[in-house]
Write a protein that holds these residues in place. Structure first.
Motif, PDB file in Angstrom:
ATOM      1  N   GLY A   7     -11.292  -3.280  13.799  1.00  0.00           N
ATOM      2  CA  GLY A   7     -10.617  -2.357  13.774  1.00  0.00           C
ATOM      3  C   GLY A   7     -10.488  -1.339  12.197  1.00  0.00           C
ATOM      4  O   GLY A   7     -12.398  -1.059  12.024  1.00  0.00           O
ATOM      5  N   SER A   8      -9.787  -1.153  11.392  1.00  0.00           N
ATOM      6  CA  SER A   8     -10.218  -0.992  10.369  1.00  0.00           C
ATOM      7  C   SER A   8     -10.712  -1.675   8.970  1.00  0.00           C
ATOM      8  O   SER A   8     -11.713  -1.026   8.142  1.00  0.00           O
ATOM      9  N   GLY A   9     -11.301  -2.439   9.164  1.00  0.00           N
ATOM     10  CA  GLY A   9     -12.325  -3.773   8.413  1.00  0.00           C
ATOM     11  C   GLY A   9     -11.853  -4.111   7.180  1.00  0.00           C
ATOM     12  O   GLY A   9     -12.442  -4.020   6.773  1.00  0.00           O
ATOM     13  N   LEU A  10     -10.320  -3.738   7.239  1.00  0.00           N
ATOM     14  CA  LEU A  10     -10.064  -3.881   5.900  1.00  0.00           C
ATOM     15  C   LEU A  10     -10.814  -5.653   4.921  1.00  0.00           C
ATOM     16  O   LEU A  10     -10.875  -5.688   3.923  1.00  0.00           O
ATOM     17  N   GLN A  32     -18.112  -5.674  13.450  1.00  0.00           N
ATOM     18  CA  GLN A  32     -17.945  -5.302  15.424  1.00  0.00           C
ATOM     19  C   GLN A  32     -16.656  -4.952  15.820  1.00  0.00           C
ATOM     20  O   GLN A  32     -15.688  -5.661  15.892  1.00  0.00           O
ATOM     21  N   ASP A  33     -17.076  -4.008  16.907  1.00  0.00           N
ATOM     22  CA  ASP A  33     -15.942  -3.273  17.508  1.00  0.00           C
ATOM     23  C   ASP A  33     -15.903  -3.053  18.750  1.00  0.00           C
ATOM     24  O   ASP A  33     -16.876  -2.965  18.806  1.00  0.00           O
ATOM     25  N   PHE A  34     -15.190  -3.320  19.571  1.00  0.00           N
ATOM     26  CA  PHE A  34     -15.400  -2.969  21.204  1.00  0.00           C
ATOM     27  C   PHE A  34     -15.478  -1.667  21.905  1.00  0.00           C
ATOM     28  O   PHE A  34     -16.107  -1.234  22.348  1.00  0.00           O
ATOM     29  N   ASN A  35     -14.591  -1.011  20.750  1.00  0.00           N
ATOM     30  CA  ASN A  35     -14.816   0.856  20.462  1.00  0.00           C
ATOM     31  C   ASN A  35     -15.392   1.627  19.310  1.00  0.00           C
ATOM     32  O   ASN A  35     -15.410   1.555  18.410  1.00  0.00           O
ATOM     33  N   LYS A  36     -16.319   2.081  20.072  1.00  0.00           N
ATOM     34  CA  LYS A  36     -17.582   3.081  19.427  1.00  0.00           C
ATOM     35  C   LYS A  36     -17.088   4.046  18.201  1.00  0.00           C
ATOM     36  O   LYS A  36     -17.076   4.788  17.722  1.00  0.00           O
ATOM     37  N   LEU A  40     -16.346   4.782  14.957  1.00  0.00           N
ATOM     38  CA  LEU A  40     -17.478   5.582  14.007  1.00  0.00           C
ATOM     39  C   LEU A  40     -15.939   6.704  13.380  1.00  0.00           C
ATOM     40  O   LEU A  40     -15.954   7.684  12.830  1.00  0.00           O
ATOM     41  N   ASN A  41     -14.557   6.515  13.770  1.00  0.00           N
ATOM     42  CA  ASN A  41     -13.154   7.637  13.538  1.00  0.00           C
ATOM     43  C   ASN A  41     -12.364   6.865  13.045  1.00  0.00           C
ATOM     44  O   ASN A  41     -12.061   6.751  11.098  1.00  0.00           O
ATOM     45  N   VAL A  42     -12.664   4.991  12.348  1.00  0.00           N
ATOM     46  CA  VAL A  42     -11.965   4.942  11.415  1.00  0.00           C
ATOM     47  C   VAL A  42     -12.493   3.851  10.498  1.00  0.00           C
ATOM     48  O   VAL A  42     -12.668   3.279   9.340  1.00  0.00           O
ATOM     49  N   THR A  43     -13.701   2.780  11.277  1.00  0.00           N
ATOM     50  CA  THR A  43     -13.651   1.753  10.730  1.00  0.00           C
ATOM     51  C   THR A  43     -15.382   2.464   9.114  1.00  0.00           C
ATOM     52  O   THR A  43     -15.203   1.982   8.118  1.00  0.00           O
ATOM     53  N   ILE A  44     -16.110   2.679   9.846  1.00  0.00           N
ATOM     54  CA  ILE A  44     -17.516   3.622   8.606  1.00  0.00           C
ATOM     55  C   ILE A  44     -15.968   4.420   7.672  1.00  0.00           C
ATOM     56  O   ILE A  44     -16.581   4.394   6.600  1.00  0.00           O
ATOM     57  N   PRO A  45     -15.487   5.313   8.581  1.00  0.00           N
ATOM     58  CA  PRO A  45     -14.922   6.287   7.323  1.00  0.00           C
ATOM     59  C   PRO A  45     -13.672   5.565   6.267  1.00  0.00           C
ATOM     60  O   PRO A  45     -13.855   5.979   4.616  1.00  0.00           O
ATOM     61  N   ASN A  46     -12.975   4.471   6.629  1.00  0.00           N
ATOM     62  CA  ASN A  46     -12.312   3.359   6.076  1.00  0.00           C
ATOM     63  C   ASN A  46     -13.758   2.784   4.640  1.00  0.00           C
ATOM     64  O   ASN A  46     -13.295   2.521   4.163  1.00  0.00           O
ATOM     65  N   ASP A 216     -22.495 -17.169   7.141  1.00  0.00           N
ATOM     66  CA  ASP A 216     -22.022 -17.608   6.965  1.00  0.00           C
ATOM     67  C   ASP A 216     -20.536 -17.860   6.890  1.00  0.00           C
ATOM     68  O   ASP A 216     -19.609 -19.032   6.193  1.00  0.00           O
ATOM     69  N   LEU A 217     -19.837 -17.100   7.319  1.00  0.00           N
ATOM     70  CA  LEU A 217     -18.547 -16.257   7.220  1.00  0.00           C
ATOM     71  C   LEU A 217     -18.348 -15.399   8.266  1.00  0.00           C
ATOM     72  O   LEU A 217     -18.441 -14.038   8.372  1.00  0.00           O
ATOM     73  N   ILE A 218     -17.808 -15.710   9.226  1.00  0.00           N
ATOM     74  CA  ILE A 218     -16.772 -15.112  10.166  1.00  0.00           C
ATOM     75  C   ILE A 218     -14.933 -14.209   9.701  1.00  0.00           C
ATOM     76  O   ILE A 218     -14.611 -15.274   9.910  1.00  0.00           O
ATOM     77  N   LEU A 219     -14.905 -13.399  10.202  1.00  0.00           N
ATOM     78  CA  LEU A 219     -13.483 -13.143   9.701  1.00  0.00           C
ATOM     79  C   LEU A 219     -12.936 -12.376  11.191  1.00  0.00           C
ATOM     80  O   LEU A 219     -13.953 -11.289  11.981  1.00  0.00           O
ATOM     81  N   THR A 220     -11.754 -12.340  11.673  1.00  0.00           N
ATOM     82  CA  THR A 220     -11.412 -11.568  13.043  1.00  0.00           C
ATOM     83  C   THR A 220      -9.969 -12.281  12.651  1.00  0.00           C
ATOM     84  O   THR A 220      -9.420 -13.158  12.038  1.00  0.00           O
ATOM     85  N   SER A 221      -9.480 -11.209  13.474  1.00  0.00           N
ATOM     86  CA  SER A 221      -7.625 -11.203  13.241  1.00  0.00           C
ATOM     87  C   SER A 221      -7.155 -10.218  14.513  1.00  0.00           C
ATOM     88  O   SER A 221      -7.811  -9.144  15.096  1.00  0.00           O
TER      89      SER A 221
END
Length: 300
Positions: A7-10, A32-36, A40-46, A216-221
Motif C-alpha cells: 500500500g503506502s509502504g509506511l 510489493q503490492d497486487f495493484n500496479k 505508481l500512484n501511492v507507494t513510489i510518490p510516498n 532478512d526481514l519481511i513486513l506485512t499488514s
C-alpha cells in the motif's frame, strides 16, 4: 527487507529512513503490492516524498490567505449587500405602497371617467393623442431597458469567461509545476535510491517464484483477512524469508478477527502450525478499540 501488500509502504519507508539516517546501515527495501496503480500512484510518490529533500516548497500560507481575501473582496464588490432588516422594511413599504398605488389608481379612474363625461369630442381626441404618445414613450423606454439588461448580461458572461480562462491558465501552470517537481523527484530518486528500493506488482503466488531473493526481514499488514489468500501469502513468505540467517523474521500486523470475510489471527496460526515448518507467535496485542496483534513468523 520485503513488504508484502505494501500500500503506502509506511513501515518500510520508516525503516529505510531510520537505517540510513540514524544507524548508518545499508538497507535495501523491496515493495510489493497486487495493484500496479497503487505502486505508481501511492507507494513510489510516498517513498519519494519521505526520503528526498524537496527544495521547492508550497507557497507561503499567508500568500494563499491574501489571495483568498482578494477573491472575497471581489465577490463582495460584485454582489449586493444583504440587509435582513432593510429587506424586511422594504417588504412593508412595498405593501403599503401597493395599497396606496391601488387606491390612487382607483381614484384616478374615477376622476378620468368624470372628466370624460365633461370633455368635448375635440378634447377627447387630444387626450387620445396624448395617451398614445405616452404609450410610445413607454415602449421606447422598455426597449432601452431590454438593451441595457442585455448589455449587463453580456458583460457578466464576458467576466465569467475571463475568470474561467484565468482559472484554467492557473490550473495549467500548477499542473506543469507539479509535473516538473515530480520529474525532479524521480531523477533524484533514480540517482540516489534506485539501488535501495525496488517495486513489484502482482499476486503473492508470483512473488519470488524461483526463491532467488532471500530477505532478512519481511513486513506485512492487514493481509490475512481471507483464508484462501492467506495460503498464498504464507507460501510467498516461506519462499522469501532467509533460511541462512537464524535471525530472519516476518512480522505480520493484523486484526484479531475479520468479521464477514473469514480470516483472523487464530485461523492463520492454525494453518502455520499444521505445516510444521515455521514458528508463529503473538509478540504484541492491542486490546483498546478493535483488537489487533503483531505476529512473528520464523523458521523452526
Amino acid at each position: 527487507v520485503l513488504e508484502l501488500g505494501c500500500g503506502s509502504g509506511l513501515p518500510s519507508v520508516f525503516l529505510l529512513g531510520h537505517c540510513s539516517r540514524h544507524l548508518d546501515l545499508p538497507c535495501e527495501v523491496h515493495f510489493q503490492d497486487f495493484n500496479k496503480e497503487v505502486l505508481l500512484n501511492v507507494t513510489i510518490p510516498n517513498v519519494l516524498l519521505n526520503l528526498l529533500t524537496i527544495e521547492e516548497g508550497m507557497k507561503d500560507s499567508d500568500d494563499e490567505d491574501d489571495d483568498e481575501e482578494e477573491l472575497n473582496d471581489d465577490d463582495n464588490e460584485d454582489g449586493e449587500d444583504d440587509d435582513p432588516d432593510g429587506f424586511y422594511l422594504d417588504d412593508i413599504d412595498e405593501t403599503y405602497a401597493a395599497e396606496a398605488a391601488e387606491a390612487a389608481e382607483k381614484e384616478k379612474i374615477e376622476e378620468e371617467e368624470k372628466r370624460k363625461a365633461e370633455l368635448t369630442e375635440q378634447q377627447l381626441q387630444l387626450l387620445k393623442q396624448h395617451q398614445e404618445q405616452q404609450k410610445q414613450q413607454k415602449q421606447q423606454l422598455d426597449v432601452a431597458d431590454v438593451d441595457n439588461n442585455a448589455n449587463i448580461m453580456e458583460k457578466k458572461r464576458k467576466e465569467k469567461r475571463e475568470l474561467e480562462e484565468k482559472n484554467e491558465r492557473e490550473r495549467e501552470v500548477q499542473e506543469e509545476r507539479a509535473r516538473q517537481e515530480k520529474e525532479a523527484l524521480e531523477r533524484r530518486f533514480l540517482e540516489n535510491t534506485s539501488n535501495d528500493c525496488k517495486f513489484f506488482a502482482g499476486d503473492w503466488s508470483d512473488v519470488n517464484k524461483d526463491g532467488k531473493l532471500q530477505y532478512d526481514l519481511i513486513l506485512t499488514s492487514e493481509t490475512i483477512y481471507n483464508t484462501d489468500t492467506a495460503k498464498h501469502l504464507y507460501e510467498a513468505i516461506k519462499r522469501s524469508l532467509s533460511k541462512d540467517n537464524p535471525l530472519a523474521v516476518c512480522f505480520i500486523a493484523s486484526k484479531s478477527y475479520y468479521f464477514g470475510v473469514g480470516g483472523g489471527v487464530q485461523l492463520f496460526k492454525n494453518m502455520i502450525t499444521s505445516q510444521g515448518e515455521m514458528n508463529i507467535k503473538t509478540i504484541c496485542k492491542f486490546e483498546a478499540g478493535v483488537q489487533r496483534e503483531i505476529l512473528a513468523l520464523s523458521f523452526i
